[in-house]
Design an enzyme around this catalytic site. Structure first.
Site, short mmCIF file in Angstrom:
data_model
loop_
_atom_site.label_atom_id
_atom_site.label_comp_id
_atom_site.label_asym_id
_atom_site.label_seq_id
_atom_site.Cartn_x
_atom_site.Cartn_y
_atom_site.Cartn_z
N ARG A 111 0.85 -1.20 0.00
CA ARG A 111 0.00 0.00 0.00
C ARG A 111 0.88 1.24 0.00
O ARG A 111 1.26 1.76 1.04
CB ARG A 111 -0.91 -0.02 1.24
N GLN A 163 -8.73 -7.04 -8.17
CA GLN A 163 -8.60 -5.64 -8.58
C GLN A 163 -7.18 -5.35 -9.08
O GLN A 163 -6.20 -5.84 -8.52
CB GLN A 163 -8.93 -4.76 -7.36
N ARG A 202 1.09 -6.88 -9.47
CA ARG A 202 1.54 -6.06 -8.33
C ARG A 202 1.83 -6.92 -7.10
O ARG A 202 2.40 -6.45 -6.13
CB ARG A 202 0.54 -4.94 -8.01
N HIS A 246 0.68 3.32 -10.53
CA HIS A 246 -0.28 3.82 -9.53
C HIS A 246 0.51 4.54 -8.43
O HIS A 246 0.78 3.98 -7.37
CB HIS A 246 -1.00 2.59 -8.99
N ASP A 286 -12.08 10.12 -6.99
CA ASP A 286 -11.64 8.94 -7.74
C ASP A 286 -12.03 9.17 -9.21
O ASP A 286 -13.18 8.98 -9.58
CB ASP A 286 -12.32 7.69 -7.15
N GLU A 310 -1.93 8.94 -11.06
CA GLU A 310 -1.50 7.70 -11.70
C GLU A 310 -1.48 7.88 -13.22
O GLU A 310 -2.39 8.48 -13.78
CB GLU A 310 -2.48 6.58 -11.32
C1 BG6 Z 1 -7.36 3.66 -7.73
C2 BG6 Z 1 -8.81 3.44 -8.08
O1 BG6 Z 1 -6.59 3.60 -8.90
O2 BG6 Z 1 -6.92 2.62 -6.85
C3 BG6 Z 1 -9.63 3.40 -6.80
O3 BG6 Z 1 -9.24 4.47 -8.96
C4 BG6 Z 1 -9.08 2.35 -5.84
O4 BG6 Z 1 -10.98 3.11 -7.12
C5 BG6 Z 1 -7.60 2.62 -5.62
O5 BG6 Z 1 -9.79 2.41 -4.63
C6 BG6 Z 1 -6.93 1.61 -4.69
O6 BG6 Z 1 -7.13 0.32 -5.14
P1 BG6 Z 1 -6.57 -0.91 -4.31
O7 BG6 Z 1 -6.98 -2.15 -5.05
O8 BG6 Z 1 -5.09 -0.76 -4.26
O9 BG6 Z 1 -7.19 -0.82 -2.95
#
Ligand code: BG6
Length: 269
Positions: free
Chosen positions: A47, A66, A71, A136, A181, A240
């Protein structure tokens, strides 16, 4: 983790996800935000820093998770090089996997006064390969209420907070007052983060990217995220760079795609 030191800066890159977690110029605050609650566990993304999002962005219905699969994967450090200008380059490769047959993926991290990253995808298969990519990037800021993002005035964006409604950015200085977002589309512009609290301007320059995502989870989402502190939304913003949603890349057999981002910072004028 790979630690790179140059005469002017330092950087750290985890093999997990080839995630750059740290970049700092000497005598300046860290450029990248890393959550104090990041888990550094198998199968969980780090994170903060710069997670590499590939081969999909977000959570399409037909995908298992997601933001793609790479990653959380263990990448390989394929080599390092010192350049005559004093910069140091580290090259990472993604080990072959069943999910991406005949797709070669490399990531170059170049550390100098600026931090440059490049995601290179080569289609070695006999058919077209369609993918999304996104670097990101989580930035450290002093205070979200005193931070603006500029460079996107007049650009259309998809507002994830409003069912991805298409809107046009009216402000040259985007401010943060709630969960934000957005996917800015069809933009190759350089953006700048103006951080009045740290008295610093961060520049995000990109090549071969037409999408810019701007994200801050704000209060409620920060509380829901288990690997993110409740108050950390105040000291972080994501800008990003990539090619996402309808701006996905279609790579012909034998083709190579390179997404480059250069991050630099200067005291605010
Ligand atoms: C961003 C998205 O790129 O990443 C958000 O637009 C999302 O919607 C964020 O919450 C974090 O994503 P993750 O999967 O790392 O919790």
């Amino acid at each position: 983790m790979v630690r790179i030191e140059t005469p002017r800066s330092v950087a750290e890159v985890y093999l997990q996800g080839a995630t750059v977690t740290h970049f700092q110029k000497h005598k300046e605050a860290p450029l990248l935000f890393l959550s104090a609650l990041s888990r550094f566990e198998d199968n969980a993304p780090i994170r903060g820093g710069i997670p590499v999002i590939f081969p999909w962005f977000g959570k399409p219905a037909d995908k298992p998770s997601q933001h793609g699969s790479v990653r959380t994967r263990a990448w390989i450090l394929a080599g390092t090089k010192s350049n005559p200008d004093g910069s140091v380059e580290a090259r990472f490769t993604l080990p072959p996997c069943a999910e991406l047959p005949s797709i070669a993926v490399e990531y170059l991290v170049t550390v100098s006064e600026a931090l440059s990253v490049e995601l290179i995808v080569t289609n070695q298969s006999a058919s077209e390969f369609t993918f999304e990519n996104c670097l990101h990037t989580y930035f450290t800021i002093g205070d979200i209420s005193k931070t603006t993002v500029s460079g996107l005035k007049g650009v259309e964006y998809l507002d994830a907070m409003d069912n991805f409604a298409r809107k046009t950015e009216r402000d040259d200085a985007i401010r943060f007052k709630c969960e934000t977002d957005r996917v800015y589309v069809n933009t190759t512009h350089t953006t700048e983060i103006h951080d009045a609290a740290l008295r610093r301007t961060i520049r995000v320059e990109k090549e071969n990217s037409v999408s810019t995502v701007v994200w801050n989870p704000w209060i409620e989402k920060a509380k829901r995220m288990t690997d993110y502190g409740d108050e950390e939304y105040k000291s972080m913003v994501c800008v990003e760079s990539g090619n996402v949603r309808s701006e996905e890349i279609k790579l012909a057999p034998g083709g190579t795609s390179s997404l480059k981002v250069k991050l630099s910072s200067n005291p605010a004028s």
